[in-house]
Design a protein around this motif. Structure first.
Motif, PDB file in Angstrom:
ATOM      1  N   UNK A   1       0.860  -1.180   0.000  1.00 43.26           N
ATOM      2  CA  UNK A   1       0.000   0.000   0.000  1.00 43.26           C
ATOM      3  C   UNK A   1       0.896   1.230   0.000  1.00 43.26           C
ATOM      4  N   UNK A   2       0.725   2.044  -0.992  1.00 48.45           N
ATOM      5  CA  UNK A   2       1.613   3.197  -1.172  1.00 48.45           C
ATOM      6  C   UNK A   2       1.113   4.363  -0.325  1.00 48.45           C
ATOM      7  N   UNK A   3       1.963   4.869   0.556  1.00 48.26           N
ATOM      8  CA  UNK A   3       1.500   5.939   1.453  1.00 48.26           C
ATOM      9  C   UNK A   3       1.801   7.338   0.947  1.00 48.26           C
ATOM     10  N   UNK A   4       2.414   7.452  -0.197  1.00 41.56           N
ATOM     11  CA  UNK A   4       2.783   8.778  -0.694  1.00 41.56           C
ATOM     12  C   UNK A   4       2.048   9.053  -2.002  1.00 41.56           C
ATOM     13  N   UNK A   5       1.912  10.332  -2.346  1.00 39.46           N
ATOM     14  CA  UNK A   5       1.187  10.664  -3.585  1.00 39.46           C
ATOM     15  C   UNK A   5       1.909  10.149  -4.823  1.00 39.46           C
ATOM     16  N   UNK A   6       1.115   9.794  -5.808  1.00 41.60           N
ATOM     17  CA  UNK A   6       1.661   9.408  -7.108  1.00 41.60           C
ATOM     18  C   UNK A   6       1.225  10.436  -8.140  1.00 41.60           C
ATOM     19  N   UNK A   7       2.132  10.773  -9.013  1.00 45.16           N
ATOM     20  CA  UNK A   7       1.827  11.738 -10.071  1.00 45.16           C
ATOM     21  C   UNK A   7       2.179  11.094 -11.404  1.00 45.16           C
ATOM     22  N   UNK A   8       1.242  11.115 -12.319  1.00 42.69           N
ATOM     23  CA  UNK A   8       1.507  10.645 -13.678  1.00 42.69           C
ATOM     24  C   UNK A   8       1.554  11.877 -14.576  1.00 42.69           C
ATOM     25  N   UNK A   9       2.708  12.151 -15.099  1.00 40.34           N
ATOM     26  CA  UNK A   9       2.846  13.380 -15.887  1.00 40.34           C
ATOM     27  C   UNK A   9       3.927  13.207 -16.943  1.00 40.34           C
ATOM     28  N   UNK A  10       3.588  12.556 -18.012  1.00 41.24           N
ATOM     29  CA  UNK A  10       4.520  12.398 -19.110  1.00 41.24           C
ATOM     30  C   UNK A  10       3.774  12.489 -20.429  1.00 41.24           C
ATOM     31  N   UNK A  11       4.023  13.532 -21.169  1.00 42.37           N
ATOM     32  CA  UNK A  11       3.337  13.711 -22.454  1.00 42.37           C
ATOM     33  C   UNK A  11       3.748  12.573 -23.394  1.00 42.37           C
ATOM     34  N   UNK A  12       2.786  11.807 -23.840  1.00 45.68           N
ATOM     35  CA  UNK A  12       3.088  10.683 -24.725  1.00 45.68           C
ATOM     36  C   UNK A  12       3.438   9.407 -23.997  1.00 45.68           C
ATOM     37  N   UNK A  13       3.540   9.475 -22.693  1.00 47.55           N
ATOM     38  CA  UNK A  13       3.883   8.287 -21.922  1.00 47.55           C
ATOM     39  C   UNK A  13       2.666   7.414 -21.672  1.00 47.55           C
ATOM     40  N   UNK A  14       2.917   6.179 -21.260  1.00 47.47           N
ATOM     41  CA  UNK A  14       1.810   5.291 -20.914  1.00 47.47           C
ATOM     42  C   UNK A  14       2.273   4.346 -19.816  1.00 47.47           C
ATOM     43  N   UNK A  15       1.325   4.000 -18.952  1.00 48.59           N
ATOM     44  CA  UNK A  15       1.621   3.131 -17.824  1.00 48.59           C
ATOM     45  C   UNK A  15       0.558   2.053 -17.727  1.00 48.59           C
ATOM     46  N   UNK A  16       1.002   0.891 -17.295  1.00 49.50           N
ATOM     47  CA  UNK A  16       0.099  -0.237 -17.139  1.00 49.50           C
ATOM     48  C   UNK A  16       0.316  -0.838 -15.756  1.00 49.50           C
ATOM     49  N   UNK A  17      -0.778  -1.175 -15.088  1.00 51.44           N
ATOM     50  CA  UNK A  17      -0.663  -1.825 -13.785  1.00 51.44           C
ATOM     51  C   UNK A  17      -0.408  -3.307 -13.999  1.00 51.44           C
ATOM     52  N   UNK A  18       0.651  -3.782 -13.399  1.00 52.12           N
ATOM     53  CA  UNK A  18       0.925  -5.221 -13.473  1.00 52.12           C
ATOM     54  C   UNK A  18       0.011  -5.967 -12.523  1.00 52.12           C
ATOM     55  N   UNK A  19      -0.318  -5.322 -11.419  1.00 49.31           N
ATOM     56  CA  UNK A  19      -1.234  -5.912 -10.445  1.00 49.31           C
ATOM     57  C   UNK A  19      -2.023  -4.784  -9.815  1.00 49.31           C
ATOM     58  N   UNK A  20      -2.872  -5.131  -8.871  1.00 47.69           N
ATOM     59  CA  UNK A  20      -3.692  -4.102  -8.226  1.00 47.69           C
ATOM     60  C   UNK A  20      -2.794  -3.081  -7.537  1.00 47.69           C
ATOM     61  N   UNK A  21      -3.166  -1.837  -7.650  1.00 46.56           N
ATOM     62  CA  UNK A  21      -2.383  -0.758  -7.046  1.00 46.56           C
ATOM     63  C   UNK A  21      -3.264  -0.059  -6.018  1.00 46.56           C
ATOM     64  N   UNK A  22      -2.770  -0.004  -4.803  1.00 42.88           N
ATOM     65  CA  UNK A  22      -3.546   0.595  -3.718  1.00 42.88           C
ATOM     66  C   UNK A  22      -2.740   1.699  -3.062  1.00 42.88           C
ATOM     67  N   UNK A  23      -3.354   2.868  -2.997  1.00 40.07           N
ATOM     68  CA  UNK A  23      -2.745   3.980  -2.268  1.00 40.07           C
ATOM     69  C   UNK A  23      -3.417   4.071  -0.911  1.00 40.07           C
ATOM     70  N   UNK A  24      -2.665   4.507   0.058  1.00 38.71           N
ATOM     71  CA  UNK A  24      -3.234   4.685   1.382  1.00 38.71           C
ATOM     72  C   UNK A  24      -4.429   5.618   1.312  1.00 38.71           C
TER      73      UNK A  24
END
Lengths: 53, 797
Positions: free
Chosen positions: B378-401
């Motif tokens: 469980x990730x306790x810190x903020x996540x920021x997705x900010x890449x023009x043209x980038x892409x991300x895929x979850x390999x498994x379930x992602x849980x933020x605090x």
């Protein structure tokens, strides 16, 4: 000289090395595999902080 | 420079004549000066003994060990030859190079008898090429060794125990030095301190012993796809330096403390290599570890893999390529980092520092999808997705605090890859981005108190089903989603109490939710608002809509209250919004029909204050529209088309009812047939078309209130059964015309004024039936005449 690169990949790291031999070396394939394994074992021992004898 | 062979172990390294200029011939050979020469050996095989003979390069015996004991011996050159000569390699080499200005190449060869020997580094020396060509050779000592040329232990069994600095110092511009340790681990600090254009190229794996560091002081370190392993790796000096990882070269650091630091030199550091530029960090202790890759960009960011015991790990704030904690079980400190590559958390006991002020930013702009694998953490810190043209895929379930952390997505595309993303706050991009759910869901958890989902006007949902499930009891969710394209995100509410503040655009299903739903100008597509909710508030404009690709259905089981609610139906061309329940909005509120599509009442009743027709059509399907407001309050007609735009009718079933007790009017320029118009209030009702064209009307009725028709307009009726009210032109002095193509119209209790009745029908308004001729009429039969078929016909005669 003959250069035989080899690699052992682990999830945490990769060991990439090469064995350099004279053209007329007399090592068997098994000898070469033994050298590879011996080098890997040495490397693993070092990075794991194990004493090397 | 010459190539010198050290095969005798005699004299000092500094004296050139102590070296041979040709490869050894036969067994033990040596060169030495005449007379006694002291030398030192600390170990070696075989053991030295007084009486051993020494041969020169031509296999001529040139001396004998005259005296001494380990490690100090005295060589007596040109002594008598003994018959029991033994090979020997034990030696001391010391002093500066034979030719320090232009160092010689030196070669340590195999002992002719195959036994090993030891070379003690007695003092700092410098060599050009340094070769151990065979045999078993051990280098010991504590002195610095300087190498200006290639270094090779290949083919030998070399032990490098000399703890003095193993320094590679090419001084020639653009020179490349090869280093082939042949499996030998170097028990010394290794320094590459070349001129900026020099290169140290690994020709094999290079492994330093425990506690030994590698320092890059200048020039290019070319891993050449091999592995460099050291306790720590750092930079120094102001000379420019480069690490070229090649396509698969790796650096492994296995110490503790600051194990990788590219900021310890003032000179610029360039990172190159087509691969992911991997550094593996492992630590067999629990002592804290820090890595500092320096100032990196996406193109030269370094990947790190972490493993070992439970050590505290600090990633210096900055940019990283991939980060892999899969084998890490310690506590990761919270720093502001940017990740351009993949991100993998630990499979074991990895933990996070309590401080969570710094976020991790995923900033890839590369077309290659980056994978995020949390491994259940469980990730306790903020996540920021900010890449023009980038892409991300979850390999498994992602849980933020759920404690005030979440995801801010500004640029790039995200693929849940059939996994769930659970978080507390989610800010989506207004810039073009793709969001792929598959079978995954976004789960918004307000267990900590509140949650917030907002933004997303630039988001295209790749899959038709994209579900945001809100969970958490007795807490507040604020939802304001946007999207673009034809796939609409869906909102599912918790099966519990709570507060939902909804704006933005989405499909909505409140099934199971028992709390308060507050709507603030949302645009809703497929909608189910269930009676299970305890309070429904609405403010602003509530829009029901379709995309260009799909129809929608709407079920609203609760009256839409609120202080400023307006209702808008916005069906796209060829699409329909179908009611699955009655809909009632505040009696002072307006309903607008916009878009080019259809609103299907589907037999249900829409109750509204006023109506504005701006486009599209209505399928009554026996449904009812009840208009409750009056013209005085509105300052104009309570039903008005936004001429020249209008709303049309696809069928003439059902009715439109006007219920106000004060005057109200319907001003429409529809070209379709109006369903039955019902005056259900006591105030006057006017049907008109200020656009000036005729209207087609199925029928008109009144429960008593007067019915007026627009002056000088013609109204074509399918049926005409109006009764029990005043019926006149809105301006009695200017007749309105009613027309019916056939049949006999028989009205009763109508007071008719200024109405011209025409068409093929007979218009009977017999006074005997309670009708009153209010004047300015024509075409009506107010008096029954036997055989009359058409009052207009008799007027001609």
């Amino acid at each position: 000289m003959i250069v035989i690169p080899f690699k052992f990949e682990f999830e945490f790291a990769t060991y990439s090395d090469a064995i350099t031999l004279e053209e007329d070396h007399t090592l068997t394939d098994q000898d070469i595999e033994d050298i590879k394994q011996q080098r890997l074992n040495t490397w693993l021992s070092i990075i794991r902080g194990e004493s090397i004898t | 420079m010459a190539t010198l062979y050290w095969f005798a172990g005699s004299g000092t390294y500094a004296t050139a004549s102590n070296w041979a200029t040709a490869a050894p011939i036969g067994s033990f050979t040596a060169t030495c000066s005449t007379g006694s020469t002291a030398f030192t050996i600390t170990s070696g095989t075989p053991a030295l003994a007084v009486g051993m003979t020494i041969k020169n390069a031509t296999n001529t015996i040139v001396g004998v060990i005259a005296s001494g004991s380990n490690p100090n011996w005295v060589l007596q050159a040109n002594a008598a030859v003994t018959a029991t000569a033994q090979p020997m390699r034990g030696a001391t080499i010391s002093g500066s190079a034979p030719n320090s200005a232009t160092p010689d190449n030196v070669v340590f060869d195999a002992n002719a008898s195959g036994v090993g020997y030891t070379v003690t580094i007695g003092a700092t020396f410098t060599a050009q090429d340094f070769t151990v060509s065979g045999g078993t050779v051990t280098f010991t000592g504590t002195q610095t060794t300087n190498f200006r040329g290639n270094i090779s232990f290949a083919g030998s069994t070399t032990t490098w125990s000399n703890t003095g600095s193993f320094t590679i110092v090419p001084t020639t511009a653009s020179v490349t030095i090869g280093l082939n340790t042949g499996g030998t681990s170097i028990n010394a600090t290794v320094v590459f301190n070349g001129v900026a254009t020099a290169t140290l190229r690994l020709d094999s794996a290079v492994t330093l012993s425990s506690g030994r560091s590698f320092t890059l002081s200048g020039g290019t370190l070319s891993l050449n796809n091999f592995g460099l392993s050291c306790s720590t790796f750092s930079t120094s000096t102001a000379t420019a330096k480069t690490i070229n990882f090649g396509s698969s070269g790796t650096i492994t650091v296995f110490g503790s403390g600051t194990v990788f630091n590219l900021t310890t030199g003032t000179g610029p550091v360039t990172i190159s290599g087509a691969g992911s530029r991997n550094v593996s960090v492992t630590n067999a202790t629990t002592t804290a570890v820090t890595v500092n890759p320096g100032t990196r960009t996406e193109s030269d960011a370094i990947s790190f893999t972490f493993s070992g015991l439970a050590y505290q790990l600090t990633l210096t704030a900055g940019n990283y390529n991939s980060l892999n904690f899969s084998g890490y079980i310690g506590q990761l400190q919270n720093t502001a980092i940017t990740v351009y590559g993949d991100y993998t958390l630990g499979t074991g006991g990895q933990t996070f520092a309590a401080t969570i002020t710094n976020g991790t930013t995923f900033a890839s702009t590369n077309a290659t999808t980056r994978n995020i694998r949390s491994n259940g953490k469980i990730i306790p810190f903020p996540l920021i997705f900010n890449g023009v043209g980038g892409s991300w895929s979850l390999f498994d379930a992602l849980t933020c605090s759920n404690i005030a952390t979440g995801v801010t997505w500004t640029n790039g595309s995200i693929n849940l890859n059939n996994n769930n993303l659970t978080l507390n706050e989610f800010i989506l991009p207004s810039t073009a981005a793709t969001f792929t759910f598959g079978t995954g869901k976004v789960i918004i958890d307000s267990t900590s108190g509140t949650s917030n989902v907002s933004g997303g006007s630039g988001v295209t949902y790749a899959t038709a089903t994209s579900i945001y499930n809100f969970v958490g009891t007795v807490n507040s969710h604020t939802i304001g989603l946007g999207f673009t394209g034809t796939n609409v995100p869906s909102i599912g509410l918790p099966a519990s109490a709570g507060i939902i503040n909804l704006s933005g655009s989405a499909n909505l299903d409140t099934t199971g939710f028992t709390g308060t739903l507050s709507l603030t100008s949302p645009t809703l597509y497929n909608t189910i608002i269930t009676p299970s909710i305890t309070t429904l508030n609405a403010s602003g404009t509530l829009t029901f809509a379709t995309t260009t690709a799909s129809n929608t259905t709407v079920s609203v089981s609760n009256a839409l209250g609120g202080t400023s609610t307006a209702l808008v139906f916005n069906a796209q061309s060829g699409r329909s919004i179908t009611l699955q329940s009655n809909i009632t909005i505040g009696n002072t509120r307006n309903t607008s029909f916009t878009g080019a599509g259809t609103v299907n009442l589907n037999g249900f009743t829409l109750t509204t204050g006023t109506v504005l027709g701006s486009g599209g059509s209505i399928t009554m399907n026996n449904g009812i529209i009840v208009v409750v407001r009056d013209d005085v309050a509105v300052g104009g007609p309570v039903w008005v088309d936004n001429a020249p735009s209008k709303v049309d009718f696809n069928d003439a079933t059902g009715s439109i009812q006007f219920s106000a007790s004060s005057p109200k009017s319907m001003d429409t320029n529809t070209t379709s047939v109006l369903p039955t118009i019902a005056q259900t209030g006591s105030g006057n009702f006017t049907l008109t078309n200020t656009n000036g064209t005729a209207l087609n009307v199925t029928n008109i009725s009144s429960t008593g209130g007067a019915v007026f028709l627009g002056q000088a307009l013609t109204f074509y009726f399918t049926n005409f059964t109006l009764s029990g009210c005043a019926f006149s032109s809105a301006n009695v002095g200017v007749r309105s015309t009613v027309s019916k193509s056939s049949g006999t119209v028989s009205v009763s209790n109508l007071t008719i004024s200024g109405i011209n009745a025409v068409g093929g029908a007979i218009w009977n308004a017999f006074t005997s039936n309670g009708n009153v001729n209010g004047g300015s009429n024509s075409g009506w039969n107010f008096t029954a005449i036997a055989g009359a078929v058409n009052s207009a016909f008799f007027l001609l005669f």
